[in-house]
Design a protein around this motif. Sequence first.
Motif, PDB file in Angstrom:
ATOM      1  N   GLU A 103     -13.006   1.227  40.099  1.00  0.00           N
ATOM      2  CA  GLU A 103     -11.872   0.582  38.434  1.00  0.00           C
ATOM      3  C   GLU A 103     -11.352   0.152  38.465  1.00  0.00           C
ATOM      4  N   GLY A 104     -10.945  -0.614  40.047  1.00  0.00           N
ATOM      5  CA  GLY A 104      -8.607  -1.531  39.958  1.00  0.00           C
ATOM      6  C   GLY A 104      -8.608  -0.871  41.217  1.00  0.00           C
ATOM      7  N   GLU A 105      -7.241  -0.699  41.168  1.00  0.00           N
ATOM      8  CA  GLU A 105      -6.400  -0.526  41.963  1.00  0.00           C
ATOM      9  C   GLU A 105      -5.398   0.773  41.568  1.00  0.00           C
ATOM     10  N   LYS A 106      -5.890   1.715  42.465  1.00  0.00           N
ATOM     11  CA  LYS A 106      -4.382   3.533  43.044  1.00  0.00           C
ATOM     12  C   LYS A 106      -2.879   2.762  42.946  1.00  0.00           C
ATOM     13  N   PRO A 107      -2.478   3.504  42.228  1.00  0.00           N
ATOM     14  CA  PRO A 107      -0.757   3.468  43.254  1.00  0.00           C
ATOM     15  C   PRO A 107      -0.611   3.923  44.505  1.00  0.00           C
ATOM     16  N   LEU A 108       0.180   3.863  45.234  1.00  0.00           N
ATOM     17  CA  LEU A 108      -0.051   4.435  46.367  1.00  0.00           C
ATOM     18  C   LEU A 108       0.639   5.915  46.619  1.00  0.00           C
ATOM     19  N   LYS A 109       1.297   5.982  45.347  1.00  0.00           N
ATOM     20  CA  LYS A 109       1.964   7.270  44.906  1.00  0.00           C
ATOM     21  C   LYS A 109       0.977   8.470  44.947  1.00  0.00           C
ATOM     22  N   GLU A 110       0.323   7.726  43.498  1.00  0.00           N
ATOM     23  CA  GLU A 110      -1.070   8.919  43.231  1.00  0.00           C
ATOM     24  C   GLU A 110      -2.019   8.950  44.272  1.00  0.00           C
ATOM     25  N   VAL A 111      -2.186   7.927  44.943  1.00  0.00           N
ATOM     26  CA  VAL A 111      -2.843   8.717  46.461  1.00  0.00           C
ATOM     27  C   VAL A 111      -2.846   9.855  46.914  1.00  0.00           C
ATOM     28  N   ILE A 112      -0.772   9.700  47.845  1.00  0.00           N
ATOM     29  CA  ILE A 112      -0.730  10.643  48.348  1.00  0.00           C
ATOM     30  C   ILE A 112      -0.636  12.043  47.879  1.00  0.00           C
ATOM     31  N   ALA A 113       0.155  12.071  46.357  1.00  0.00           N
ATOM     32  CA  ALA A 113       0.273  13.446  46.002  1.00  0.00           C
ATOM     33  C   ALA A 113      -1.548  13.626  45.704  1.00  0.00           C
ATOM     34  N   SER A 114      -2.393  13.374  45.621  1.00  0.00           N
ATOM     35  CA  SER A 114      -3.561  13.559  46.419  1.00  0.00           C
ATOM     36  C   SER A 114      -3.830  14.328  47.308  1.00  0.00           C
ATOM     37  N   ILE A 115      -3.296  13.771  48.365  1.00  0.00           N
ATOM     38  CA  ILE A 115      -3.439  14.393  49.976  1.00  0.00           C
ATOM     39  C   ILE A 115      -2.805  15.301  50.000  1.00  0.00           C
TER      40      ILE A 115
END
Length: 157
Positions: free
Chosen positions: A57-69
């Motif tokens: 869908e686009g790009e996801k900020p690393l901060k959101e990926v780390i928050a998901s982990i």
Amino acid sequence: MNLEKILAISGKPGLYVLKVQTRTGFVAESLVDGKKITVNLKSNVSLLSEISVYTYEGEKPLKEVIASIATKENNGPAISHKEDNATLAAYFKEILPNYDDERVYASDIKKIINWYNTLQSKGFIEAEAASEEVAETVAVEAEAPAEKPKKAKKVTE
């Protein structure tokens, strides 16, 4: 987890915290061993706050990926970045189901998981979870209508 001053420096292992800016570059402190290094302006440096992961869908900020982990691991450590590529890809698919597997390589996944584990071991993950809870509480209180002050009753004798 304020990623504004967390750096990844090309050619240097681990993550660094920006300490002081100088005329010719800056001084950074390693999160791994605490050693300070000077980095010149010609070095390839990336702020973690500016990194994104490709999705369909686009790009996801690393901060959101780390928050998901952090959510998946309950702010605990993630799997080792030294696992085999298939295991890492399956794990990352749980974290970010729509990541673009043609543009996000196994080396990128290893790096992200290694960065997460480094930040988690240094207490950046718990700090972020606490600051997000405070921000949510403040937002909820700001949305709630304030009680009208009660008028004082006159007491007549």
